[in-house]
Design a protein around this motif. Sequence first.
Motif, short mmCIF file in Angstrom:
data_model
loop_
_atom_site.label_atom_id
_atom_site.label_comp_id
_atom_site.label_asym_id
_atom_site.label_seq_id
_atom_site.Cartn_x
_atom_site.Cartn_y
_atom_site.Cartn_z
N PRO A 71 0.77 -1.24 0.00
CA PRO A 71 0.00 0.00 0.00
C PRO A 71 0.81 1.30 0.00
O PRO A 71 0.23 2.37 -0.13
CB PRO A 71 -0.80 -0.11 1.31
N CYS A 73 3.25 4.51 -0.81
CA CYS A 73 3.74 5.41 -1.86
C CYS A 73 4.53 6.53 -1.19
O CYS A 73 4.17 6.97 -0.09
CB CYS A 73 2.59 6.03 -2.65
N CYS A 82 -6.80 4.49 -5.23
CA CYS A 82 -6.35 3.21 -4.68
C CYS A 82 -6.24 3.30 -3.16
O CYS A 82 -6.16 4.39 -2.58
CB CYS A 82 -4.99 2.83 -5.26
N LYS A 84 -4.00 3.38 -0.40
CA LYS A 84 -2.56 3.61 -0.27
C LYS A 84 -2.25 4.37 1.00
O LYS A 84 -3.13 4.97 1.63
CB LYS A 84 -2.00 4.37 -1.49
N GLY A 124 -0.68 -1.96 -5.84
CA GLY A 124 -0.59 -1.03 -4.71
C GLY A 124 -1.44 0.19 -4.93
O GLY A 124 -2.42 0.15 -5.68
N GLY A 125 -0.97 1.25 -4.27
CA GLY A 125 0.35 1.60 -3.81
C GLY A 125 1.44 1.47 -4.87
O GLY A 125 1.22 1.41 -6.05
N THR A 126 2.66 1.38 -4.36
CA THR A 126 3.84 1.24 -5.19
C THR A 126 4.62 0.03 -4.71
O THR A 126 5.36 0.11 -3.72
CB THR A 126 4.72 2.51 -5.11
#
Length: 475
Positions: A71, A73, A82, A84, A124-126
């Motif tokens: 999640p 970033c 999203c 996150k 995600g997220g990233t």
Amino acid sequence: MPSATVIPIARSVEFDAALVRRLDQQGPRYTSYPTADRFHAGFGPDEYRATVAALRAQPGPHALSLYLHIPFCESLCYYCACNKIITQDHGKAVQYLDYLEREIAMQAALVADLGPVTQLHFGGGTPTFLTDEQMGSLLAGLRRRFDFASDEEGEFSIEVDPRTVDAARVHTLRRQGFNRISLGVQDFDAAVQRAVNRIQPHAETVAVLEAARAAGFRSISVDLIYGLPLQSVASIGPTLDKVIAARPDRVAIYNYAHMPHLFKAQRLIDATQLPDGETKLAMPGVCIERLTAAGYVYIGMDHFALPEDDLARSQASGQLQRNFQGYSTHAAAQMVALGVSAISAVGRCYAQNEKVLSAYYEKLDAGELPLARGTALDDDDLLRRDVIGALMCDFALDFDTLAIPGGVPAAEYFAAEIARLRPLEEQGLLCIGSRGIKVKLRGRLLIRNVCMAFDRYLHAPVPEGPQRPRYSRTI
């Protein structure tokens, strides 16, 4: 970079601006049926385990698809809807991975022996918020607990923010076992990037894409968004030029849904800078025209692929499917989703994890699966899920393939649905025959409208009090 020379292909979609203007409305994206707004808190760990037990009683093996939600970033993109967590503190990932490992162990004990993992997706997220070492350790743990298909047979993908990786990291991801990569771009226009707080130079993105190609990724995808602030029909053209020149295997062009009442980040967008309705409706037409002229096949919804990509090949052979990751070549696999807010689709159920990190941790501390809600599917749900999947993937429905409860003829079982489709047939979107339904080229872009006719819950009476959920626009 490979030559951009293309071979003309048969037209696969038709953009009719007047038709789109007339029929554009709110509607589900149907990454599941029933849709997630129908999930309820009465479905929990006991119900999930019972569903797995029922699946186990059926002849196997049952291929598995794993989804892992990371999640975190480092920065906030204003358009993002999203689940996150924005943080510069990479130490937060250490605690999250510890809990994620606990959930993996619980799920593996329930389902790992059902069959091989043929699909893996990190979203995600990233996901690349994790370090190389953290990613390697997480993947090694998954491989210890699950039996993975070979690199040639499986689809193992990861979503990447090009601002967070370099060529060396891309090559590491390939060595770690990922064979498909998705790059978030959204728009290359500098003014648009500033308006949504995502500054991402074109050269930086292309360098990542070329690194993925050099590393041997089997498929490279680029994600774009239309309807963002300061976008126009003219401004989106240069972005399309750059994407076409880079020649990714897949392109997804999503419709930005401005719903600041649901997503706090979107409140940071200046709504006066959003394109007006006519401009926004014209954008998908431009995207379709440019991408199909460049040799991309229209897959459906907002997805395009080169003819040689697995996605296009699967559609051509009638094997394309759809799940929470969108169009897929392995969607028939049982999807086990791991991490905060993730949604599993196993047997005859959907099950969603807690959306808030503290609640997710609390459930795992109690030694329980971190489920928050879900739903069991009855025979009618399964039938309609198959119908909607066939329409979205094949743009056709063969009545003879449907397993209708009680053996009732399809035309009788779906009499109300066919009646709802008659106005769309009169407007040239589809043909209804005694053997099934065929969506025409001009109806493909409006496939969500077609599928909505079969959504039992969408047409059910609304009880006193609750309001109908709000969806994104169908175009």
